[in-house]
Design a protein around this motif. Structure first.
Motif, PDB file in Angstrom:
ATOM      1  N   ASP A 124       9.873   2.109 -14.254  1.00  0.00           N
ATOM      2  CA  ASP A 124       8.543   1.503 -14.332  1.00  0.00           C
ATOM      3  C   ASP A 124       8.247   0.607 -13.132  1.00  0.00           C
ATOM      4  O   ASP A 124       7.317  -0.182 -13.151  1.00  0.00           O
ATOM      5  CB  ASP A 124       8.370   0.720 -15.639  1.00  0.00           C
ATOM      6  N   ASN A 125       9.059   0.742 -12.073  1.00  0.00           N
ATOM      7  CA  ASN A 125       8.841   0.071 -10.794  1.00  0.00           C
ATOM      8  C   ASN A 125       9.196  -1.413 -10.801  1.00  0.00           C
ATOM      9  O   ASN A 125       8.849  -2.130  -9.864  1.00  0.00           O
ATOM     10  CB  ASN A 125       7.406   0.253 -10.295  1.00  0.00           C
ATOM     11  N   ARG A 126       9.893  -1.872 -11.820  1.00  0.00           N
ATOM     12  CA  ARG A 126      10.470  -3.207 -11.726  1.00  0.00           C
ATOM     13  C   ARG A 126      11.676  -3.132 -10.798  1.00  0.00           C
ATOM     14  O   ARG A 126      12.370  -2.131 -10.769  1.00  0.00           O
ATOM     15  CB  ARG A 126      10.907  -3.708 -13.111  1.00  0.00           C
ATOM     16  N   ARG A 185       0.827  -1.215   0.000  1.00  0.00           N
ATOM     17  CA  ARG A 185       0.000   0.000   0.000  1.00  0.00           C
ATOM     18  C   ARG A 185       0.857   1.259   0.000  1.00  0.00           C
ATOM     19  O   ARG A 185       0.483   2.282  -0.577  1.00  0.00           O
ATOM     20  CB  ARG A 185      -0.939   0.005   1.217  1.00  0.00           C
ATOM     21  N   ASN A 186       2.021   1.184   0.652  1.00  0.00           N
ATOM     22  CA  ASN A 186       2.896   2.350   0.762  1.00  0.00           C
ATOM     23  C   ASN A 186       3.968   2.401  -0.325  1.00  0.00           C
ATOM     24  O   ASN A 186       4.861   3.258  -0.273  1.00  0.00           O
ATOM     25  CB  ASN A 186       3.579   2.348   2.133  1.00  0.00           C
ATOM     26  N   ASN A 187       3.899   1.493  -1.283  1.00  0.00           N
ATOM     27  CA  ASN A 187       4.891   1.427  -2.359  1.00  0.00           C
ATOM     28  C   ASN A 187       6.306   1.323  -1.797  1.00  0.00           C
ATOM     29  O   ASN A 187       7.252   1.929  -2.296  1.00  0.00           O
ATOM     30  CB  ASN A 187       4.773   2.646  -3.276  1.00  0.00           C
ATOM     31  N   ASP A 188       6.457   0.529  -0.748  1.00  0.00           N
ATOM     32  CA  ASP A 188       7.727   0.359  -0.028  1.00  0.00           C
ATOM     33  C   ASP A 188       8.312  -1.006  -0.391  1.00  0.00           C
ATOM     34  O   ASP A 188       8.025  -2.005   0.258  1.00  0.00           O
ATOM     35  CB  ASP A 188       7.470   0.469   1.478  1.00  0.00           C
ATOM     36  N   PHE A 189       9.152  -1.043  -1.426  1.00  0.00           N
ATOM     37  CA  PHE A 189       9.642  -2.339  -1.873  1.00  0.00           C
ATOM     38  C   PHE A 189      10.562  -2.989  -0.856  1.00  0.00           C
ATOM     39  O   PHE A 189      10.504  -4.208  -0.661  1.00  0.00           O
ATOM     40  CB  PHE A 189      10.373  -2.243  -3.219  1.00  0.00           C
ATOM     41  N   LYS A 190      11.434  -2.232  -0.214  1.00  0.00           N
ATOM     42  CA  LYS A 190      12.372  -2.854   0.716  1.00  0.00           C
ATOM     43  C   LYS A 190      11.647  -3.498   1.898  1.00  0.00           C
ATOM     44  O   LYS A 190      12.039  -4.580   2.350  1.00  0.00           O
ATOM     45  CB  LYS A 190      13.417  -1.840   1.175  1.00  0.00           C
ATOM     46  N   GLY A 191      10.598  -2.856   2.379  1.00  0.00           N
ATOM     47  CA  GLY A 191       9.791  -3.468   3.433  1.00  0.00           C
ATOM     48  C   GLY A 191       9.088  -4.720   2.919  1.00  0.00           C
ATOM     49  O   GLY A 191       9.000  -5.737   3.622  1.00  0.00           O
ATOM     50  N   PRO A 208       6.041  -5.112 -11.084  1.00  0.00           N
ATOM     51  CA  PRO A 208       4.901  -4.503 -10.386  1.00  0.00           C
ATOM     52  C   PRO A 208       3.587  -5.088 -10.884  1.00  0.00           C
ATOM     53  O   PRO A 208       3.456  -5.472 -12.054  1.00  0.00           O
ATOM     54  CB  PRO A 208       5.031  -3.024 -10.747  1.00  0.00           C
ATOM     55  N   THR A 209       2.630  -5.185  -9.979  1.00  0.00           N
ATOM     56  CA  THR A 209       1.266  -5.578 -10.327  1.00  0.00           C
ATOM     57  C   THR A 209       0.353  -4.395 -10.034  1.00  0.00           C
ATOM     58  O   THR A 209       0.822  -3.311  -9.689  1.00  0.00           O
ATOM     59  CB  THR A 209       0.830  -6.802  -9.513  1.00  0.00           C
ATOM     60  N   GLU A 210      -0.941  -4.584 -10.139  1.00  0.00           N
ATOM     61  CA  GLU A 210      -1.872  -3.488  -9.860  1.00  0.00           C
ATOM     62  C   GLU A 210      -1.797  -3.029  -8.413  1.00  0.00           C
ATOM     63  O   GLU A 210      -2.022  -1.854  -8.112  1.00  0.00           O
ATOM     64  CB  GLU A 210      -3.311  -3.916 -10.189  1.00  0.00           C
ATOM     65  N   SER A 211      -1.453  -3.961  -7.511  1.00  0.00           N
ATOM     66  CA  SER A 211      -1.472  -3.614  -6.096  1.00  0.00           C
ATOM     67  C   SER A 211      -0.150  -3.821  -5.371  1.00  0.00           C
ATOM     68  O   SER A 211       0.017  -3.382  -4.237  1.00  0.00           O
ATOM     69  CB  SER A 211      -2.548  -4.437  -5.373  1.00  0.00           C
ATOM     70  N   CYS A 212       0.846  -4.478  -6.024  1.00  0.00           N
ATOM     71  CA  CYS A 212       2.086  -4.770  -5.317  1.00  0.00           C
ATOM     72  C   CYS A 212       3.174  -5.172  -6.313  1.00  0.00           C
ATOM     73  O   CYS A 212       3.288  -4.593  -7.391  1.00  0.00           O
ATOM     74  CB  CYS A 212       1.855  -5.887  -4.288  1.00  0.00           C
TER      75      CYS A 212
END
Length: 233
Positions: free
Chosen positions: A171-173, A83-89, A215-219
């Motif tokens: 692109d958030n990969r 939800r927070n777009n926090d990949f490391k978490g 990335p997906t629609e939600s994560c």
């Protein structure tokens, strides 16, 4: 590409992410530290990276896994990180729990050595415990040595820590390059100025590899687990 690496101050950074993930999921602030500590001390990989026959002949021979409180907490952490777009978490939770990997692994996963990888079904990838990493006390280690650590009653000498580098595209990969080795923390004695964390990588002990998340629609979801060619001796 944005780069981060887990080195001398990695322990403090990852611990902060862990607490932030718990808070993002609605946990009470007064309970966050205890919950975070419980996650890393309780989470253990189901088995080593070495393939087995589970999941290849039908559902009856699939490994039996019990959902633990640690798994439930990490699922909440992963959902909050998404939800927070926090990949490391998200990655900390993904690596620390089979339940999170169950939820956030693609239907097909590229698996194998560079230049020889092929797509395998999600079910086969998960049931054969191919995922190469685990977490111990906020650090990343190889899944194989984490299993030995668990089986031998928690002897830290069994652990092989890994260097982690995150590379995130526009692109958030996200690609995570990992490399096992001996770090300053493993030296006897360690450097006097080493306060927390692994310190610098002193010697590589394996070829490592990389993990790729789309990335997906939600994560995000794991799409590739690629091993580097073996080290030349």
């Amino acid at each position: 590409m944005t780069r981060w690496s887990v080195t001398r101050h990695g322990r403090m950074a990852v611990a902060a992410l862990l607490l932030a993930g718990v808070a993002a999921c609605g946990s009470e602030p007064s309970d966050a530290a205890g919950s975070a500590a419980a996650v890393d001390t309780a989470a253990k990989p189901a088995a080593a990276r070495a393939p087995n026959t589970a999941g290849t002949d039908g559902a009856d021979d699939r490994p039996v896994r019990q959902m633990t409180e640690s798994d439930r907490l990490r699922l909440e952490m992963a959902d909050g990180a998404c939800r927070n777009n926090d990949f490391k978490g998200f990655f900390q939770a993904f690596t620390g729990s089979w339940a999170v990997r169950e939820k956030y692994t693609a239907a097909k996963v590229g698996f194998g050595e560079t230049g020889k990888a092929r797509k395998i079904d999600k079910r086969r990838y998960l049931d054969q415990n191919h995922y190469p990493l685990a977490t111990i006390d906020y650090f990343f280690v190889t899944a194989e040595t984490a299993m030995k650590f668990d089986m031998n009653g928690g002897d830290a000498k069994d652990l092989r820590y890994v260097q982690i580098e995150f590379n995130q595209s526009g692109d958030n990969r996200v690609r995570i390059d990992w490399l096992p080795g001996i770090f300053e923390m493993n030296l006897t004695p360690p450097p006097e100025d080493l306060q927390e964390g692994l310190g610098d990588l002193v010697q590589e002990t394996g070829s490592g590899g990389y993990l790729l998340f789309f990335p997906t629609e939600s994560c995000w979801e794991l799409v590739d687990d690629i091993a580097n060619p073996p080290l030349e001796i």
